[in-house]
Design a protein around this motif. Structure first.
Motif, PDB file in Angstrom:
ATOM      1  N   ASN A 131       0.785  -1.202   0.077  1.00 41.54           N
ATOM      2  CA  ASN A 131      -0.038  -0.081   0.197  1.00 41.54           C
ATOM      3  C   ASN A 131       0.766   1.335   0.037  1.00 41.54           C
ATOM      4  O   ASN A 131       0.292   2.438   0.108  1.00 41.54           O
ATOM      5  CB  ASN A 131      -0.969  -0.033   1.258  1.00 41.54           C
TER       6      ASN A 131
ATOM      7  N   GLU B  56       2.513   2.711  -2.466  1.00 42.74           N
ATOM      8  CA  GLU B  56       2.212   3.309  -3.537  1.00 42.74           C
ATOM      9  C   GLU B  56       1.101   2.706  -4.411  1.00 42.74           C
ATOM     10  O   GLU B  56       0.822   1.424  -4.485  1.00 42.74           O
ATOM     11  CB  GLU B  56       3.299   3.186  -4.767  1.00 42.74           C
ATOM     12  N   THR B  57      -0.218   3.369  -4.199  1.00 45.90           N
ATOM     13  CA  THR B  57      -1.271   3.031  -4.874  1.00 45.90           C
ATOM     14  C   THR B  57      -1.205   2.344  -6.353  1.00 45.90           C
ATOM     15  O   THR B  57      -0.537   3.257  -7.125  1.00 45.90           O
ATOM     16  CB  THR B  57      -2.388   3.978  -5.002  1.00 45.90           C
ATOM     17  N   GLY B  58      -1.421   1.211  -6.640  1.00 47.29           N
ATOM     18  CA  GLY B  58      -1.270   0.483  -7.746  1.00 47.29           C
ATOM     19  C   GLY B  58      -2.425   0.357  -8.749  1.00 47.29           C
ATOM     20  O   GLY B  58      -3.724  -0.011  -8.138  1.00 47.29           O
ATOM     21  N   SER B  59      -2.513   0.990 -10.014  1.00 54.01           N
ATOM     22  CA  SER B  59      -3.601   1.145 -10.668  1.00 54.01           C
ATOM     23  C   SER B  59      -3.626  -0.595 -11.256  1.00 54.01           C
ATOM     24  O   SER B  59      -3.038  -1.421 -11.190  1.00 54.01           O
ATOM     25  CB  SER B  59      -3.452   1.919 -11.968  1.00 54.01           C
TER      26      SER B  59
ATOM     27  N   GLN C 244      -4.497  -5.443  -2.463  1.00 50.98           N
ATOM     28  CA  GLN C 244      -4.076  -4.155  -1.792  1.00 50.98           C
ATOM     29  C   GLN C 244      -5.366  -3.303  -1.473  1.00 50.98           C
ATOM     30  O   GLN C 244      -6.267  -3.641  -1.641  1.00 50.98           O
ATOM     31  CB  GLN C 244      -3.464  -3.194  -3.019  1.00 50.98           C
TER      32      GLN C 244
ATOM     33  N   ASN D  11      -6.783  -0.062  -1.342  1.00 49.51           N
ATOM     34  CA  ASN D  11      -7.396   1.325  -2.129  1.00 49.51           C
ATOM     35  C   ASN D  11      -6.662   1.612  -3.533  1.00 49.51           C
ATOM     36  O   ASN D  11      -5.690   2.022  -3.251  1.00 49.51           O
ATOM     37  CB  ASN D  11      -7.592   2.177  -1.259  1.00 49.51           C
ATOM     38  N   PRO D  12      -7.268   1.380  -4.792  1.00 48.44           N
ATOM     39  CA  PRO D  12      -8.482   0.734  -4.707  1.00 48.44           C
ATOM     40  C   PRO D  12      -8.182  -1.024  -4.582  1.00 48.44           C
ATOM     41  O   PRO D  12      -7.081  -1.406  -4.776  1.00 48.44           O
ATOM     42  CB  PRO D  12      -8.812   0.916  -6.176  1.00 48.44           C
ATOM     43  N   ARG D  13      -9.157  -1.519  -4.032  1.00 51.75           N
ATOM     44  CA  ARG D  13      -9.109  -2.837  -3.867  1.00 51.75           C
ATOM     45  C   ARG D  13      -9.077  -3.781  -4.884  1.00 51.75           C
ATOM     46  O   ARG D  13      -9.952  -3.611  -5.764  1.00 51.75           O
ATOM     47  CB  ARG D  13     -10.417  -3.450  -2.959  1.00 51.75           C
TER      48      ARG D  13
END
Length: 81
Positions: free
Chosen positions: A17, A19-22, A69, A71-73
């Motif tokens: 988490n 770095e938010t992963g697309s 992860q 967010n986003p889940r």
């Protein structure tokens, strides 16, 4: 209750988490990715302890685990037992 995996799991959660992963990023890094509805269609969730989910694949009954992860889940890294 003593959980011998807690420290390792907390480190994994922080790393996942950080770095938010697309979806595209996760697919490039881990292969197939599922959102929550897709996960529910393809797997029966048997249990979880962040960032891991134990699940049974519906089409063939194979049991294994996935990571997720926050967010986003998104769920990824399917690993059959």
């Amino acid at each position: 209750m003593c959980d011998p995996t807690e420290t390792v799991r907390r480190e994994m959660v922080a790393e996942i988490n950080a770095e938010t992963g697309s979806r595209e990023y996760l697919e490039a890094k881990h292969g197939q990715v599922w959102d929550t509805s897709q996960l529910q269609q393809e797997f029966e969730v048997l249990g979880f302890m962040a960032p891991l989910v134990v699940a049974r694949r519906r089409d063939d009954g194979t049991r294994g685990s996935l990571m997720f992860q926050a967010n986003p889940r998104f769920y990824f890294s399917w690993s059959p037992e």
